[in-house]
Structures are given as structure tokens and as C-alpha cells.
Design a protein around this motif. Structure first.
Motif, PDB file in Angstrom:
ATOM      1  N   GLU A 196      69.449  56.689  17.787  1.00  0.00           N
ATOM      2  CA  GLU A 196      70.051  57.638  18.725  1.00  0.00           C
ATOM      3  C   GLU A 196      69.046  58.167  19.754  1.00  0.00           C
ATOM      4  O   GLU A 196      69.430  58.699  20.792  1.00  0.00           O
ATOM      5  N   ASN A 197      67.746  58.003  19.486  1.00  0.00           N
ATOM      6  CA  ASN A 197      66.708  58.398  20.446  1.00  0.00           C
ATOM      7  C   ASN A 197      66.600  57.423  21.618  1.00  0.00           C
ATOM      8  O   ASN A 197      65.852  57.680  22.560  1.00  0.00           O
ATOM      9  N   TYR A 198      67.311  56.313  21.533  1.00  0.00           N
ATOM     10  CA  TYR A 198      67.250  55.262  22.553  1.00  0.00           C
ATOM     11  C   TYR A 198      68.684  54.934  22.996  1.00  0.00           C
ATOM     12  O   TYR A 198      69.291  53.979  22.511  1.00  0.00           O
ATOM     13  N   ASP A 250      75.484  47.363  22.095  1.00  0.00           N
ATOM     14  CA  ASP A 250      74.737  48.367  22.842  1.00  0.00           C
ATOM     15  C   ASP A 250      74.942  49.706  22.143  1.00  0.00           C
ATOM     16  O   ASP A 250      76.012  49.964  21.597  1.00  0.00           O
ATOM     17  N   ASN A 251      73.931  50.543  22.170  1.00  0.00           N
ATOM     18  CA  ASN A 251      73.967  51.905  21.624  1.00  0.00           C
ATOM     19  C   ASN A 251      73.969  51.977  20.096  1.00  0.00           C
ATOM     20  O   ASN A 251      73.596  52.980  19.536  1.00  0.00           O
ATOM     21  N   ASP A 279      66.078  45.616  21.826  1.00  0.00           N
ATOM     22  CA  ASP A 279      65.565  45.954  23.150  1.00  0.00           C
ATOM     23  C   ASP A 279      65.878  47.429  23.388  1.00  0.00           C
ATOM     24  O   ASP A 279      67.048  47.816  23.466  1.00  0.00           O
ATOM     25  N   LEU A 280      64.838  48.248  23.476  1.00  0.00           N
ATOM     26  CA  LEU A 280      65.022  49.677  23.674  1.00  0.00           C
ATOM     27  C   LEU A 280      65.369  50.019  25.118  1.00  0.00           C
ATOM     28  O   LEU A 280      65.733  51.152  25.412  1.00  0.00           O
ATOM     29  N   LYS A 281      65.242  49.034  26.009  1.00  0.00           N
ATOM     30  CA  LYS A 281      65.550  49.202  27.429  1.00  0.00           C
ATOM     31  C   LYS A 281      64.738  50.334  28.059  1.00  0.00           C
ATOM     32  O   LYS A 281      65.221  51.087  28.887  1.00  0.00           O
ATOM     33  N   ASN A 282      63.487  50.448  27.608  1.00  0.00           N
ATOM     34  CA  ASN A 282      62.617  51.497  28.135  1.00  0.00           C
ATOM     35  C   ASN A 282      61.289  50.945  28.660  1.00  0.00           C
ATOM     36  O   ASN A 282      60.335  51.691  28.843  1.00  0.00           O
TER      37      ASN A 282
END
Length: 94
Positions: free
Chosen positions: A32-34, A53-54, A78-81
Motif C-alpha cells: 500500500e506504500n506504493y 496494478d495496485n 515494479d514499484l513504478k518509482n
């Protein structure tokens, strides 16, 4: 376990989706942090058997509504960050 500053992902490498109510889902604590997280799970032949996703709904060890066989599967998170993708293996025991 993957650490990024104060945010932490706890990624289990085994779960037992046998319907007994204990450890029936691949629960990734800290996802949930990402909010942009993208998770893909592959079988040993490289076929995608789960993708999301999510990660609001944890994987239940099924593909097309049917339980996948006991064995080892592979994931990419993939954290997408901007960080490298997290890769690993996951064992299902029934």
C-alpha cells in the motif's frame, strides 16, 4: 524483504492456497506504500499467469479460475518509482 527508506515490502516466497483459511493468499505487506505497484507472476515457461496494478486483491494461486499446480513460480514487482524491478521466485505448496 525489500527496504526503501522507511517503506518496506515483505514479500513471502511460499504460500499454501489449499482452502484451509491459513496462508491461502500471497500477501505482500507494505504494498500500500506504493500506489503505482505493478505485479506480474509467471510460470516456469514464462507465461503470465497473474498480473495486477495496485495489488488490492492478493493472488489466490489460481489461473483462469483454476488452482495452479504445486511448484515454483516467478514474479516481477515494479514499484513504478524509478527503482529497479524486484524479481524473485515463489513456491506454492498445497
Amino acid at each position: 524483504v525489500y527496504f526503501e527508506r522507511e517503506n518496506c515490502l515483505n514479500i513471502p516466497n511460499v504460500f499454501t492456497p489449499n482452502g484451509d483459511g491459513d496462508n491461502d493468499y500471497w500477501v505482500i505487506k507494505g504494498h500500500e506504500n506504493y500506489p503505482e505497484i505493478h505485479i506480474t507472476i509467471f510460470n516456469r515457461w514464462g507465461n503470465v499467469i497473474f498480473e495486477t496494478d495496485n495489488y488490492d486483491v492478493p493472488w489466490d494461486g489460481k489461473y483462469n479460475g483454476k488452482p495452479v499446480p504445486t511448484g515454483t513460480y516467478y514474479y516481477i514487482i515494479d514499484l513504478k518509482n524509478g527503482n529497479e524491478k524486484i524479481k524473485g521466485d515463489l513456491t506454492i505448496i498445497r
